[in-house]
Write a protein that holds these residues in place. Structure first.
Motif, PDB file in Angstrom:
ATOM      1  N   THR A   1      37.901  30.027  34.648  1.00 35.41           N
ATOM      2  CA  THR A   1      37.047  31.113  35.145  1.00 35.41           C
ATOM      3  C   THR A   1      35.628  30.655  35.426  1.00 35.41           C
ATOM      4  O   THR A   1      34.848  31.401  36.016  1.00 35.41           O
TER       5      THR A   1
ATOM      6  N   SER B   1      36.796  27.683  38.740  1.00 38.09           N
ATOM      7  CA  SER B   1      37.875  28.135  39.644  1.00 38.09           C
ATOM      8  C   SER B   1      38.989  27.106  39.817  1.00 38.09           C
ATOM      9  O   SER B   1      39.834  27.255  40.691  1.00 38.09           O
TER      10      SER B   1
ATOM     11  N   ARG C   1      42.486  25.452  39.249  1.00 37.63           N
ATOM     12  CA  ARG C   1      43.772  26.087  38.954  1.00 37.63           C
ATOM     13  C   ARG C   1      44.816  25.023  38.664  1.00 37.63           C
ATOM     14  O   ARG C   1      44.900  24.024  39.366  1.00 37.63           O
TER      15      ARG C   1
END
Length: 185
Positions: A62, A65, A67
């Motif tokens: 978070t 960003s 992933r």
């Protein structure tokens, strides 16, 4: 002949592309990973005929960003997701119980297939299947004092694809630090 082949291939390409754009993405659940910057999104892709085409967990940082995607086989069922954070034992991981193996090899993964225990690092970069494919996990719990996970279940010893008195019930104990089996009873 070339014109007919060209038209057939064009129609086929358009049809295949048209099928893909009607798929649906389901974000089933968001789970915070305590003590980290990560959130886990549980995701299923469904086709327009209500069939799961893929299941995966997306670990999202978070702050940056970034992933990390943890894939599961087609038609896999992610049943339970729980973070185990034991600071005194330096254990921080995510335990997932899921059906990921088509044991009979016929109709895809369904309710008759075994549940496995899978361990994933808090950032989603490492994935380890703890239990064997042929072991049907029934329940599990974590002993937070010893840093172990206790798993109950059975082996389908007569290969009849159902639980009966001939099947071998067992209790397995695994060390969550090493991810190795400590005992089997």
């Amino acid at each position: 002949m070339k014109k007919i082949l060209f038209i057939a291939l064009t129609v086929l390409t358009m049809n295949v592309y048209g099928q893909d754009k009607n798929n649906f993405v389901h974000f089933n659940k968001l789970t915070e990973v305590s003590g980290t910057e990560y959130v886990i999104a549980s995701i299923e892709n469904w086709s327009k005929i209500s069939e799961t085409t893929s299941s995966y967990l997306l670990f999202i940082n978070t702050k940056t960003s970034e992933r990390n995607q943890v894939d599961f086989p087609k038609n896999a069922g992610i049943l339970k997701l729980e973070q185990i954070k034991l600071d005194s034992l330096e254990i921080n991981l995510v335990v997932v119980s899921a059906r990921t193996v088509d044991l009979d090899g016929k109709s895809g993964i369904d309710w008759n297939d075994p549940t496995q225990i899978i361990i994933i690092s808090p950032n989603g970069k490492e994935k380890t299947q703890l239990t064997e494919d042929k072991f049907f996990v029934r329940t599990w719990t974590v002993n937070r004092l010893t840093g172990t996970i206790v798993v109950t279940g059975h082996y389908d010893t007569n290969d009849n694809k159902k639980f009966d008195k001939n099947d071998k019930n067992e209790i397995h104990i695994y060390d969550l630090k090493t991810l190795k089996m400590i005992s089997k009873m």
